[in-house]
Design an enzyme around this catalytic site. Structure first.
Site, short mmCIF file in Angstrom:
data_model
loop_
_atom_site.label_atom_id
_atom_site.label_comp_id
_atom_site.label_asym_id
_atom_site.label_seq_id
_atom_site.Cartn_x
_atom_site.Cartn_y
_atom_site.Cartn_z
N GLN A 223 -2.43 -31.89 0.53
CA GLN A 223 -2.00 -30.98 1.59
C GLN A 223 -3.18 -30.63 2.51
O GLN A 223 -2.99 -29.95 3.50
CB GLN A 223 -1.45 -29.68 0.99
CG GLN A 223 -0.24 -29.89 0.09
CD GLN A 223 0.26 -28.62 -0.58
OE1 GLN A 223 0.66 -28.66 -1.73
NE2 GLN A 223 0.28 -27.49 0.12
N CYS A 371 3.48 -19.76 -2.24
CA CYS A 371 2.96 -18.41 -2.36
C CYS A 371 1.64 -18.35 -1.64
O CYS A 371 0.73 -19.09 -1.95
CB CYS A 371 2.73 -18.10 -3.83
SG CYS A 371 1.76 -16.63 -4.08
N GLU A 741 7.12 -19.60 3.24
CA GLU A 741 7.17 -19.11 1.86
C GLU A 741 7.96 -17.82 1.67
O GLU A 741 8.20 -17.41 0.53
CB GLU A 741 5.74 -18.88 1.35
CG GLU A 741 4.94 -20.16 1.24
CD GLU A 741 3.45 -19.93 1.29
OE1 GLU A 741 3.00 -19.18 2.17
OE2 GLU A 741 2.75 -20.48 0.45
N1 MCN Z 1 8.61 -22.74 12.01
C1 MCN Z 1 9.32 -22.42 13.15
N2 MCN Z 1 9.22 -21.16 13.68
C2 MCN Z 1 8.46 -20.21 13.10
C3 MCN Z 1 7.75 -20.51 11.92
C4 MCN Z 1 7.82 -21.81 11.42
O1 MCN Z 1 10.05 -23.28 13.66
N3 MCN Z 1 8.36 -19.00 13.60
C5 MCN Z 1 8.65 -24.10 11.46
C6 MCN Z 1 7.27 -24.76 11.58
O2 MCN Z 1 7.06 -25.35 12.79
C7 MCN Z 1 7.30 -25.74 10.42
C8 MCN Z 1 8.10 -24.98 9.36
O3 MCN Z 1 8.90 -24.03 10.08
O4 MCN Z 1 7.94 -26.93 10.81
C9 MCN Z 1 7.20 -24.23 8.37
O5 MCN Z 1 6.19 -23.60 9.08
P1 MCN Z 1 5.12 -22.57 8.49
O6 MCN Z 1 5.79 -21.31 8.14
O7 MCN Z 1 4.01 -22.53 9.44
O8 MCN Z 1 4.63 -23.21 7.12
P2 MCN Z 1 3.72 -24.52 6.91
O9 MCN Z 1 4.15 -25.58 7.82
O10 MCN Z 1 2.30 -24.15 6.82
O11 MCN Z 1 4.25 -24.95 5.49
C10 MCN Z 1 3.67 -24.48 4.29
C11 MCN Z 1 4.68 -23.78 3.42
C12 MCN Z 1 4.12 -23.67 2.05
S1 MCN Z 1 2.61 -22.95 1.87
C13 MCN Z 1 4.79 -24.17 0.97
S2 MCN Z 1 4.13 -23.91 -0.57
C14 MCN Z 1 6.03 -24.90 1.13
C15 MCN Z 1 6.75 -24.54 2.39
O12 MCN Z 1 5.92 -24.51 3.43
N4 MCN Z 1 6.07 -26.21 0.76
C16 MCN Z 1 7.12 -26.99 1.21
N5 MCN Z 1 7.91 -25.18 2.60
C17 MCN Z 1 8.08 -26.46 2.13
N6 MCN Z 1 9.13 -27.21 2.55
C18 MCN Z 1 9.22 -28.50 2.13
N7 MCN Z 1 10.28 -29.23 2.57
N8 MCN Z 1 8.30 -29.07 1.32
C19 MCN Z 1 7.26 -28.35 0.84
O13 MCN Z 1 6.34 -28.94 0.07
CU1 CUN Z 2 0.63 -21.29 -2.64
S1 CUN Z 2 1.89 -22.80 -2.37
MO1 CUN Z 2 1.84 -23.21 -0.38
O1 CUN Z 2 0.56 -22.07 -0.07
O2 CUN Z 2 1.04 -24.66 -0.33
#
Ligand code: MCN
Ligand code: CUN
Length: 796
Positions: A223, A371, A741
């Site tokens: 990741q 988390c 999350e």
């Molecule tokens: N998004 C959006 N509008 C927002 C916030 C987010 O459209 N206001 C969209 C983003 O553009 C992105 C998705 O939602 O496509 C998730 O965005 P974000 O909240 O920024 O999270 P991350 O992309 O950093 O994803 C990490 C988070 C974590 S830490 C874990 S653990 C987890 C999760 O995402 N693992 C996943 N969701 C998951 N979903 C899938 N399918 N697989 C994982 O391994």
């Molecule tokens: Cu702690 S699980 Mo996500 O933050 O990759």
């Protein structure tokens, strides 16, 4: 004559654009680590320890070497000659790569075999004879600190016991003062069981060292490719520019694919020694038994209350079981992660948290599984405590929360532990949730049902979560500041490629980053490709975890697009033969202020950057932006569940679940809903069925999917999602907050609160997760709390 473009039509922000990555995934055309086959590739398998704690008296690998097709057997002893038997962790500890002196958890890596195929390698692993002398085993923090406990980390100088850290935060004196003035003190003790992210794809790597070029290429399930490159440079003492980490498609990460695992290191060393590509793909049991798990925390606390329901102060203590090595990937400054984000949604004058981390004979980890650095435990404790306090006060659950919420006009708000929250409309979200679940009506039904012997319950969880580490003042991992970057190249035809240092694992970045570019530049999202995961091409980033991608990398995408727009404006002025000050922007187009009909499209500016730039202007339309967020983003959510508990069996069914998430501006509403659905499913699983436990000998119960239960569509209840409340993040360029999350973090307490609510009147205050039917039945029948990890099932 050019015209402004319609943002939704071009797939900009707010469009529920279909996920472009699914085109290849649903056709079976994804490119996962295990899909990659390199010429001359060999296969590696790991021999794992059957015992949780034992001294290694000898390892005899001669029979393994004799098996035809075996190229190399690696043991700790061999690793030690290259100074690679141990590696540094992301939390300033050390971790055994291959055991030398002792094994410290069941499933620990003891030896590796590299052979022509994985089956030969597995057979050869079984031919290795290890003579173990069993040692007493520690499986929880209480045993870890008991007098006379064996010292697990006797490899470390200055480690007289099993304590990793004692840490505290908050205002001890102010909190004590508030408790002295309280009308009522409410108390709660909990265990958040060990659980596992269990992504569909296990961890793995293919290391490919080329002696001729000195270049090491590693395809792997990570990741955070840039952190891995830095770690490999340090551990293997290779120059960073000669290391290329490629993280291809990832079949789910959920935090499991952040840490550095011994398997990665061994495949790299094997490739260097053999000068051939070496592939290692973990099996399911290996993944469940040895890789980054989640939680395993004992929490206790108390809340000082005024009779009218005002919360005066909170005290919390946590005992975290980190396993045999402290290997969490979390901000260096915070030993127990962001546990102190607890109670951020409530206006509480004082709080104090003490945290102790201990070693045990279990696999290392603690912060994975959806988390943001232990906020899951923080929010679970918070919302269980809120329910207990309201019950102790005899107050209505919704009313108690509402009266303590941070009001809408009090942002930025300093939380009791010192964070600064950004924005929110907490009461409004609660109102939407209560209306959707038909709160008053349900409470009436509940009364009526009870008079007929039926047990209905309602659980509320209202929470805010710190997402988007970090800001560079406070957030670093091993000293590397937690910012991110994005690079955008607009080709001459107006098509573009955007790259970031994040790494999608299913979250849909290939879809949503293009939407941000569309929003900023008016280039249709389908004209923008997104690429992540290759350290030779992607700009630096700390990776995807802690839902930090939108808050940090996503912000960088907006900022780099703005840089491009600034240059395009100069090109537009040149094309329109007016000065830059006379140029206005609307989506997709620049025009002359005094003559709005005279305009040029962003695509016309793009070609001009290559074919018709003004004298003295650097050609091309590329830029990179680094983004250091001023603060975390704080989404808010309300989860409300209604359940019915069967008084005969303790089985509980979800009647209804309502989720109101406010994650600021939603880039892609459909993807956001998918994230929430997935998180709620995991929350349901944690509350209902999912745990990993250990018997007294440290044998892991939960090393396969017969024991570790993943919810299928069959058991998962339906969820009703609400998106009415949108509070933009004031410091994020497009007003978005993280969402990845939230539901997994806030969800579990809603389910547990609902079951406890159904048992009200029995005196049961707590049943620790998972709320298996036998535990619920026992609690209600014997009118007692059920605490701790579930007892190990014994089939004899
Ligand atoms: N998004 C959006 N509008 C927002 C916030 C987010 O459209 N206001 C969209 C983003 O553009 C992105 C998705 O939602 O496509 C998730 O965005 P974000 O909240 O920024 O999270 P991350 O992309 O950093 O994803 C990490 C988070 C974590 S830490 C874990 S653990 C987890 C999760 O995402 N693992 C996943 N969701 C998951 N979903 C899938 N399918 N697989 C994982 O391994
Ligand atoms: Cu702690 S699980 Mo996500 O933050 O990759």
């Amino acid at each position: 004559m050019s015209q402004a473009v319609d943002e939704i039509k071009i797939g900009g922000i707010g469009a529920s654009r279909k996920r472009v990555e699914d085109n290849r995934f649903i056709r079976g055309k994804g490119n996962y680590t295990d899909d990659i086959v390199l010429p001359g590739m060999l296969h590696m398998e790991i021999l794992r320890s059957p015992l949780a704690h034992a001294r290694i008296k000898s390892i005899d690998a001669s029979k393994a070497w004799d098996i035809p097709g075996v190229h190399l057997v690696l043991t700790g002893e061999m690793m030690a000659t290259r100074n690679l038997a141990w590696m540094p962790t992301l939390s300033y500890d050390t971790q055994a790569v291959l055991a030398t002196d002792k094994v410290r958890f069941q499933g620990q890596e003891v030896a590796c075999v590299i052979a022509d195929d994985p089956y030969i390698a597995k057979d050869a692993c079984e031919a290795i004879v290890v003579d173990y002398e069993p040692l007493p085993v520690i499986v929880n923090p209480m045993q870890a600190v008991a007098a006379g406990a064996p010292v697990i980390r006797d490899d470390k100088e200055n480690q007289p016991d099993n304590v990793i850290y004692d840490w505290e935060v908050g205002d001890s004196a102010g909190t004590a003062h508030a408790f002295a003035a309280a009308d009522l003190v409410s108390k709660l003790e909990l265990h958040y069981p060990r659980s596992h992210p269990s992504p569909i794809e296990c961890c793995g790597s293919i290391a490919d060292f080329n002696r001729a070029t000195s270049k090491l290429t590693v395809y792997m399930t990570t990741q955070a490719p840039h952190i891995i490159r830095a770690a490999v440079a340090m551990v293997a003492e290779l120059p960073e520019h000669m290391i290329r980490i490629i993280s291809p498609d990832i079949g789910g990460g959920f935090g499991n694919k952040v840490p550095v695992y011994p398997g990665y290191v061994c495949s790299i060393l094997a490739s260097i020694l053999l000068e051939r590509p070496v592939k290692w793909i973990e099996d399911k049991s290996g993944n469940l038994i040895s890789t980054g798990f989640a939680r395993d925390v004992y929490l206790k606390g108390e809340m000082a209350l005024r009779r009218d329901g005002k919360i005066l102060a909170v005290r919390m203590h946590t005992d975290a079981d980190h396993g045999a090595f402290f290997s969490d990937a979390q901000p260096s400054k915070f030993k127990i992660g962001l546990m102190h984000s607890a109670f951020a949604a409530y206006d509480i004058p004082a709080a104090h948290l003490t945290a102790r981390g201990t070693y045990s004979n279990k696999a290392p980890g603690g912060v994975a599984y959806r988390c943001s650095f232990r906020v899951t435990e923080a929010m679970f404790f918070q919302e269980r405590m809120m329910q207990a306090a309201a019950d102790d006060l005899g107050m209505d659950q919704a009313e108690f929360r509402r009266m303590n919420f941070v009001p809408d006009d009090a942002f930025p708000h300093r939380t009791p532990f010192g964070f600064l929250t950004d924005s929110g409309q907490y009461a409004k979200c609660l109102d939407v949730g209560l209306k959707a679940i038909d709160y008053e009506n349900f409470r009436q039904q509940q009364e009526e049902a009870r008079s007929r012997g039926r047990l209905l319950g309602l659980g509320i969880s209202t929470m805010t979560e710190p997402l988007g580490a970090g800001n560079s003042r406070e957030y670093d991992i091993l000293g590397i500041k937690m910012f991110d970057s994005a690079e955008l190249k607009v080709h001459m035809t107006g098509k573009a490629i955007v790259r970031t240092g994040a790494r999608t694992q299913g979250q849909g970045h290939e879809t949503t980053w293009a939407q941000i570019v569309a929003h900023e530049l008016g280039i249709p999202a389908e004209d923008v490709v997104v690429e992540e995961g290759d350290t030779d091409t992607a700009p630096f980033g700390m990776g995807t975890y802690a839902s930090r991608s939108t808050p940090v990398a996503g912000a960088a995408v907006a900022m780099v697009a703005r840089k491009i727009r600034a240059k395009a404006r100069k090109l537009a002025a040149h094309l329109l033969e007016v000065s830059e000050e006379d140029i206005e922007w609307e989506l997709g187009r620049f025009y002359v202020r005094s003559a709005p009909d005279r305009g040029v499209t962003i695509q016309e500016c793009a070609i001009a950057a290559y074919a018709n730039m003004p004298d003295g202007m650097e050609p091309g339309l590329d830029a990179t932006a680094y983004y250091d967020p001023p603060n975390l983003t704080w989404p808010f959510a309300v989860y409300i569940v209604t359940v019915e508990v069967d008084p005969q069996t303790g089985v509980w069914d979800v009647l209804n679940m309502v989720a109101v998430d406010d994650c600021g501006v939603r880039i892609n509403p459909m993807i956001v809903e998918g994230q929430i659905m997935g998180g709620l499913t995991e929350a349901y699983a944690m509350s209902n069925m999912q745990f990993i436990t250990f018997d007294a000998d440290g044998n892991c119960v939960g090393a396969n999917y017969m024991d570790y239960l993943l919810p299928t569509a069959w058991e998962t209840p339906g969820f009703e999602l609400h998106s009415e409340v949108v509070t933009p993040c004031p410091h994020h360029p497009i007003g978005a907050k993280g969402i990845g999350e939230c539901a997994a973090v806030g969800g579990p307490a809603a389910f547990v609160n609902a079951v406890i609510d159904a048992l009200s009147g029995t005196g049961v205050r707590n049943i620790d997760m998972p709320l298996l039917p036998d535990r619920v039945w026992e609690a209600m029948t014997y009118r007692r709390d059920i605490s701790g990890a579930p007892p190990v099932r014994s089939d004899d």
